[in-house]
Motif scaffolding. Structure first.
Motif, PDB file in Angstrom:
ATOM      1  N   GLY B  54      10.943  63.038  82.925  1.00 53.33           N
ATOM      2  CA  GLY B  54      10.697  64.384  81.835  1.00 53.33           C
ATOM      3  C   GLY B  54      11.578  65.222  82.169  1.00 53.33           C
ATOM      4  O   GLY B  54      12.337  66.530  83.231  1.00 53.33           O
ATOM      5  N   LEU B  55      12.584  64.980  81.464  1.00 55.66           N
ATOM      6  CA  LEU B  55      14.189  65.451  80.637  1.00 55.66           C
ATOM      7  C   LEU B  55      13.319  66.330  79.414  1.00 55.66           C
ATOM      8  O   LEU B  55      12.967  66.301  78.418  1.00 55.66           O
ATOM      9  CB  LEU B  55      15.417  64.915  80.268  1.00 55.66           C
ATOM     10  CG  LEU B  55      15.584  64.247  81.036  1.00 55.66           C
ATOM     11  CD1 LEU B  55      16.540  63.217  80.494  1.00 55.66           C
ATOM     12  CD2 LEU B  55      16.740  64.607  81.894  1.00 55.66           C
ATOM     13  N   PRO B  56      13.976  67.972  79.774  1.00 56.70           N
ATOM     14  CA  PRO B  56      13.855  68.469  77.984  1.00 56.70           C
ATOM     15  C   PRO B  56      14.045  68.141  76.701  1.00 56.70           C
ATOM     16  O   PRO B  56      15.345  67.396  76.773  1.00 56.70           O
ATOM     17  CB  PRO B  56      14.150  70.438  78.580  1.00 56.70           C
ATOM     18  CG  PRO B  56      15.314  69.394  79.022  1.00 56.70           C
ATOM     19  CD  PRO B  56      15.531  68.791  80.016  1.00 56.70           C
ATOM     20  N   ASP B  59      13.596  63.066  76.183  1.00 54.08           N
ATOM     21  CA  ASP B  59      12.804  62.349  77.204  1.00 54.08           C
ATOM     22  C   ASP B  59      13.714  61.401  78.659  1.00 54.08           C
ATOM     23  O   ASP B  59      14.531  60.361  77.553  1.00 54.08           O
ATOM     24  CB  ASP B  59      11.543  62.987  78.197  1.00 54.08           C
ATOM     25  CG  ASP B  59      10.839  61.800  77.261  1.00 54.08           C
ATOM     26  OD1 ASP B  59      11.396  60.614  77.032  1.00 54.08           O
ATOM     27  OD2 ASP B  59      10.030  61.365  77.021  1.00 54.08           O
ATOM     28  N   THR B  82      11.517  59.143  89.184  1.00 59.70           N
ATOM     29  CA  THR B  82      11.750  60.379  88.718  1.00 59.70           C
ATOM     30  C   THR B  82       9.988  60.753  90.166  1.00 59.70           C
ATOM     31  O   THR B  82       9.527  59.480  90.557  1.00 59.70           O
ATOM     32  CB  THR B  82      10.364  59.944  87.859  1.00 59.70           C
ATOM     33  OG1 THR B  82       9.752  60.914  87.277  1.00 59.70           O
ATOM     34  CG2 THR B  82       9.996  58.450  87.718  1.00 59.70           C
TER      35      THR B  82
END
Lengths: 675, 143
Positions: B54-56, B59, B82
């Motif tokens: 869950g990366l901005p 992803d 994660t």
């Protein structure tokens, strides 16, 4: 001509034949008559003698001529006699000439055959051929005839056959006065009634024993006879029926038709008229009958009596009426078609379904109820039927039918073939599938919707668990590190760990609050109110006034923002989130510009939008921005619930929401539809 | 290398790694873009990538896809680390060629143990990681 001499003699017993006397004999007789007479002796002169001789010659010639004339007359007489004799002899009616004491004087061939006597009948006494039971009647008949010359007397009585059995005969006798030297004689014609009586007996046997109801009636329509079956049908004794006018038996509504049929049949010899009508029984019940009317006529063509044969069709009528009621009230169209595809019946449901009146389609090709391609398939099925005997579309098929107005619709058809009175017919039961198809589509849409909702729920659960777990991991992690730091007596680190734990707990608390707010949306939306979106936007702008001033943003609100049916508070939240986002992502612009407007989109209808000139959204994130807890920039404040909330509120208002942007730095336009 | 946007998680993971892998240095980046840039530009290639999903913006799965699509970077072992248990994320990660998928444990002790095992497995291998990882893939119980 007579068949033998003996017969000849029988017939002419006292016939005088002068032609058989010779000329000499005649001469002798004349001379004798002359001698016997007292005529004076004639004298005369020679001249007198010559004149007399001349006269004698003339007389002689005259006599010869007369003789010739007589001979011709005799021949003609003989010829006529022969002709009479032939007629008499060959007449089909037994014929006798009798003396008053019943002695047979003459008998023709038919009489000899009837009495079974080829010879010896002449001279016999006819009374000996009469059955003992009829002897008195016979003599009374003879006496009556002798009393009245020339009058015809008729009498039926019984004769004895050669085998000694009695058989019925009718005697028609005329007495002729004495003539030609013989006394009065009786001329008698005899009719053998055996065959007639047998026919009559057969008729009565059939009349009484048949299951068919038979009534005989007079030309003025009064009942003469009724058989047992008719009495049973009408629940009346024959005696009672005999006093009734035939028309009285008919149901009041059917009297006119029945009377018409009786009259019509009376006008046509050797034909009968059929009709169906109701008769009324003695109990007052109506019985449906099939009536066949015929008349018997006498020799002059006058109607003697009528015969009605009735068949009780009450049960058949009742069954037919029941079937008709079923067909008439059936929800499915019921259409019958003959072997040439011609429609023969069309029930009310079919009228409703296809838009044709029954009278319009009966007699037309059934293919007029289907579009061309179905008709082709139907033709192929009919061909197959002719080949294999399997009725077309049996077992049920889904095809397309065509209404009167040309519109088509899906139907389920099942066809059965049946034999009606020797004719093959097909019954098609047609069910309109339009509603079912519509229901199927609705159900499928609901199932799709449900599947989507399930998938969404699954994603939601994972997302929530993931995002709630994240601060939990932080807290547990720092708690673990805190324990180590406490063991190491590292106070600075311990305080840092506690700060992290607190921040994480706060974050979790705000996540839970957002989640709660989101879950409330579905439960608390109130759609009853008609609200002005412009009013709502203006209120929200007032609340954001400080922020707006701080960033120097300009917010343009369109005048034509519509009023919609919805929840004032929730719609306020929509604009609050969208305007906050817009302010947030335009703050780095020199002249932040935010527009709230409305546009008409052909397919979507009225679209309300909030457009800014901020950092924009890349197309690949168009969906992700609406996801729960999703933040494209982790450094921005917030929990990532705002747009998820907007989406939830718009969807509960029956609309949809999306973002339009040309990508990074292109500004963003958040749009939604309103119902 | 650790790719993690949550600074608290990054701190915990780094703490555990420092304890378990002694002399190895850990590089931490908080976006996908920074991770790809590092792999592309660094003089020494990372021996293991621990990658959050869950990366901005970009992803983690997209980062994984790009690393494995590049023949030069493909041998670098990448383990997805994660808190997402979304089955579609798990299967997608394996389809893209991840060398492992580890769900972040909630217990600190477990976190320490799991990370220790992971690092010791991958860092003690002298040979480069195989290019085909199906043999290492666990049974698809997550399906």
């Amino acid at each position: 001509m007579p068949s033998s001499d003996s017969t000849h003699c029988d017939i002419y017993p006292d016939m005088t034949r002068s032609s058989h006397l010779s000329t000499n004999a005649l001469r002798r007789r004349a001379e004798q008559l002359l001698n016997d007479s007292s005529r004076p002796q004639r004298t005369g002169t020679e001249q007198d003698v010559r004149r007399v001789l001349h006269e004698l010659d003339v007389h002689d010639v005259e006599l010869a001529l007369q003789n010739e004339e007589l001979q011709r007359s005799r021949n003609a007489l003989e010829e006529a006699h022969d002709r009479y004799q032939s007629l008499f002899e060959l007449a089909p009616v037994p014929y006798l000439t009798l003396e008053a004491d019943s002695t047979v004087v003459e008998a023709n061939a038919a009489a000899r055959e009837l009495m079974a006597r080829t010879a010896g009948l002449v001279g016999a006494t006819l009374a000996t051929f009469v059955d003992e039971s009829s002897v008195d009647a016979f003599w009374r008949h003879i006496a009556k005839a002798c009393d009245q010359w020339g009058a015809r007397h008729v009498r039926e009585l019984s004769f004895l056959s050669a085998h000694g059995h009695g058989f019925p005969v009718r005697l028609a006798t005329v007495c002729t006065p004495p003539s030609g030297g013989h006394p009065q004689r009786l001329r008698m014609a005899i009719t053998d009634l055996t065959a007639l009586r047998e026919t009559q007996a057969l008729y009565w046997s059939v009349f009484d024993s048949t299951g068919a109801c038979i009534l005989e009636f007079s030309p003025d329509f009064r009942v003469l006879r009724a058989n047992a079956a008719a009495c049973r049908l009408l629940c009346r004794a024959e005696r009672e029926l005999r006093q009734m006018a035939f028309i009285e038996l008919a149901h009041p509504d059917d009297v006119a038709a029945f009377h018409g049929a009786l009259l019509s049949a009376r006008g046509r010899a050797a034909e009968h008229t059929s009709l169906e009508l109701r008769l009324v029984t003695s109990a007052g019940d109506a019985a449906w009958v099939h009536a066949s009317v015929s008349w018997l006529f006498d020799a002059r063509g006058e109607p003697m009596r009528g015969v009605v044969v009735l068949q009780d069709v009450t049960e058949a009528k009742r069954a037919q009426a029941e079937l008709q009621a079923i067909v008439d009230t059936a929800a499915d169209a019921v259409i019958t078609v003959d072997g040439r595809r011609i429609i023969t019946s069309f029930n009310p449901a079919a009228v409703e379904m296809f838009g044709y009146a029954a009278a319009e389609v009966i007699g037309r090709d059934v293919c007029s109820l289907m579009p061309a391609e179905t008709a082709q398939a139907f033709d192929a099925a009919v061909e197959e039927f002719r080949r294999s005997g399997a009725p077309p579309l049996s077992g049920g098929h889904e095809v397309v039918a065509e209404r009167r107005d040309g519109s088509v619709f899906p139907v389920h058809v099942s066809v059965a073939d049946l034999q009606v009175a020797g004719t093959r017919k097909f019954t098609g039961i047609v069910r309109d599938l339009t509603e079912r198809r519509r229901a199927d589509e609705v159900r499928e849409a609901l199932l799709r919707d449900l599947a989507n909702k399930n998938a969404e729920l699954t994603r939601f659960v994972y997302t929530v668990s993931h995002d709630l777990k994240s601060p939990l991991i932080t807290m547990k992690g720092f708690a673990g590190m805190l324990r180590q730091d406490l063991r190491d007596e590292n106070v600075e680190r311990a305080l840092h760990d506690v700060g992290r734990i607190e921040a994480s707990a706060d974050h979790m608390s705000s996540l839970l609050d957002s989640l709660l707010a989101l879950s409330r949306v579905g439960r608390t939306v109130e759609l009853a109110e008609n609200v002005s979106l412009r009013e709502i936007v203006e209120n929200v702008c007032e609340q954001l006034h400080a922020w707006k001033t701080e960033t120097g943003a300009e917010i343009i609100i369109a005048d034509d923002l519509p009023s919609v049916r919805g929840d004032r508070v929730r719609l306020g939240e929509v604009f609050q989130n969208l305007l906050e986002n817009a302010l947030k992502f335009t703050r780095m612009r020199e002249a932040p510009l935010i527009e709230v407007g409305v546009r008409r989109d052909g397919a979507r209808g009225t679209v309300v939008f909030v457009r800014d000139n901020g950092i924009g959204v890349e197309p690949r994130h168009f969906e992700r921005v609406f996801s729960l807890f999703s933040q494209l920039d982790p450094d921005e404040p917030g929990t990532g619930v705002g747009l998820a909330l907007v989406q939830r509120i718009i969807e509960t208002h029956g609309g949809e929401v999306w973002v339009e942007s040309s990508g990074a730095d292109g500004g963003a336009c958040f749009c939604f539809t309103v119902a | 290398m650790l790719v993690e946007d949550d600074s608290s998680h990054a701190e915990i993971i780094q703490h555990c790694l420092r304890e378990r892998c002694g002399g190895e240095s850990v590089v931490w980046v908080n976006t996908g873009e920074a991770a790809l840039a590092y792999v592309r530009d660094a003089r020494v290639r990372p021996r293991l990538v621990l990658l959050d999903v869950g990366l901005p913006r970009l992803d983690g799965l997209e980062v994984l896809a790009r690393l494995k699509a590049n023949s030069e970077h493909r041998p670098i072992p990448v383990v997805v680390l994660t808190s997402s248990m979304l089955p579609s994320d798990v299967s997608r990660a394996y389809e893209l060629g991840t060398n492992g998928y580890v769900v972040k444990p909630t217990s600190f002790a477990e976190f320490q143990g799991t990370l220790g095992d992971l690092v010791s497995f991958w860092l003690r291998r002298n040979t480069p990681a195989p290019t085909h990882f199906d043999a290492l893939r666990p049974a698809r119980s997550t399906g």
